[in-house]
Design a protein around this motif. Sequence first.
Motif, PDB file in Angstrom:
ATOM      1  N   ASP A  46       0.805  -1.221   0.000  1.00  0.00           N
ATOM      2  CA  ASP A  46       0.000   0.000   0.000  1.00  0.00           C
ATOM      3  C   ASP A  46       0.838   1.271   0.000  1.00  0.00           C
ATOM      4  O   ASP A  46       0.297   2.361  -0.193  1.00  0.00           O
ATOM      5  N   ALA A  47       2.145   1.145   0.216  1.00  0.00           N
ATOM      6  CA  ALA A  47       2.998   2.329   0.296  1.00  0.00           C
ATOM      7  C   ALA A  47       4.173   2.252  -0.682  1.00  0.00           C
ATOM      8  O   ALA A  47       5.211   2.863  -0.454  1.00  0.00           O
ATOM      9  N   LEU A  48       4.007   1.551  -1.763  1.00  0.00           N
ATOM     10  CA  LEU A  48       5.108   1.388  -2.721  1.00  0.00           C
ATOM     11  C   LEU A  48       5.193   2.565  -3.684  1.00  0.00           C
ATOM     12  O   LEU A  48       4.180   3.178  -4.039  1.00  0.00           O
ATOM     13  N   THR A  49       6.418   2.830  -4.124  1.00  0.00           N
ATOM     14  CA  THR A  49       6.604   3.804  -5.203  1.00  0.00           C
ATOM     15  C   THR A  49       6.136   3.144  -6.500  1.00  0.00           C
ATOM     16  O   THR A  49       5.877   1.932  -6.544  1.00  0.00           O
ATOM     17  N   ALA A  50       6.064   3.926  -7.570  1.00  0.00           N
ATOM     18  CA  ALA A  50       5.649   3.380  -8.865  1.00  0.00           C
ATOM     19  C   ALA A  50       6.616   2.283  -9.321  1.00  0.00           C
ATOM     20  O   ALA A  50       6.198   1.234  -9.829  1.00  0.00           O
ATOM     21  N   ASP A  51       7.911   2.519  -9.126  1.00  0.00           N
ATOM     22  CA  ASP A  51       8.907   1.512  -9.512  1.00  0.00           C
ATOM     23  C   ASP A  51       8.777   0.240  -8.663  1.00  0.00           C
ATOM     24  O   ASP A  51       8.887  -0.869  -9.179  1.00  0.00           O
ATOM     25  N   GLU A  52       8.547   0.419  -7.369  1.00  0.00           N
ATOM     26  CA  GLU A  52       8.384  -0.743  -6.491  1.00  0.00           C
ATOM     27  C   GLU A  52       7.111  -1.523  -6.829  1.00  0.00           C
ATOM     28  O   GLU A  52       7.096  -2.746  -6.787  1.00  0.00           O
ATOM     29  N   ARG A  53       6.058  -0.811  -7.169  1.00  0.00           N
ATOM     30  CA  ARG A  53       4.813  -1.477  -7.560  1.00  0.00           C
ATOM     31  C   ARG A  53       5.030  -2.303  -8.834  1.00  0.00           C
ATOM     32  O   ARG A  53       4.573  -3.438  -8.930  1.00  0.00           O
ATOM     33  N   ALA A  54       5.766  -1.737  -9.790  1.00  0.00           N
ATOM     34  CA  ALA A  54       6.078  -2.481 -11.017  1.00  0.00           C
ATOM     35  C   ALA A  54       6.922  -3.707 -10.688  1.00  0.00           C
ATOM     36  O   ALA A  54       6.711  -4.787 -11.251  1.00  0.00           O
ATOM     37  N   GLU A  55       7.852  -3.532  -9.765  1.00  0.00           N
ATOM     38  CA  GLU A  55       8.684  -4.665  -9.341  1.00  0.00           C
ATOM     39  C   GLU A  55       7.828  -5.749  -8.682  1.00  0.00           C
ATOM     40  O   GLU A  55       7.995  -6.950  -8.947  1.00  0.00           O
ATOM     41  N   LEU A  56       6.910  -5.344  -7.825  1.00  0.00           N
ATOM     42  CA  LEU A  56       6.025  -6.306  -7.163  1.00  0.00           C
ATOM     43  C   LEU A  56       5.169  -7.053  -8.188  1.00  0.00           C
ATOM     44  O   LEU A  56       5.024  -8.279  -8.109  1.00  0.00           O
ATOM     45  N   LEU A  57       4.629  -6.341  -9.156  1.00  0.00           N
ATOM     46  CA  LEU A  57       3.824  -7.003 -10.185  1.00  0.00           C
ATOM     47  C   LEU A  57       4.667  -7.994 -10.991  1.00  0.00           C
ATOM     48  O   LEU A  57       4.196  -9.081 -11.341  1.00  0.00           O
ATOM     49  N   ALA A  58       5.918  -7.626 -11.250  1.00  0.00           N
ATOM     50  CA  ALA A  58       6.821  -8.547 -11.946  1.00  0.00           C
ATOM     51  C   ALA A  58       7.089  -9.781 -11.083  1.00  0.00           C
ATOM     52  O   ALA A  58       7.135 -10.907 -11.590  1.00  0.00           O
ATOM     53  N   TRP A  59       7.255  -9.585  -9.767  1.00  0.00           N
ATOM     54  CA  TRP A  59       7.453 -10.709  -8.841  1.00  0.00           C
ATOM     55  C   TRP A  59       6.255 -11.639  -8.846  1.00  0.00           C
ATOM     56  O   TRP A  59       6.390 -12.859  -8.861  1.00  0.00           O
TER      57      TRP A  59
END
Length: 91
Positions: A46-59
Amino acid sequence: MSANAPIEPEWRTALLSSAAALRRVANYTLPHELDRRGLELGERKDALTADERAELLAWVAFTQQRSAEKLEAELALRRLVSICPELANPA
């Protein structure tokens, strides 16, 4: 191929290497550091940056794909062992 029929050397080599490759995929686990990173991103989703969110979706996509591959490898290995039981315990 029955359990009693001898396997020709070329077939045996191909089957043993295939079973070994399937075992590696079926038994694969992420390195601890990578697993920890994925968990950390998930915990902070819920507190991810845009880059971190993209990384999470890739994970998420990666782990879903790996899970499917592991299941397919396990099933293929079971099928191989069912028709050629000597592959269950490679020498």
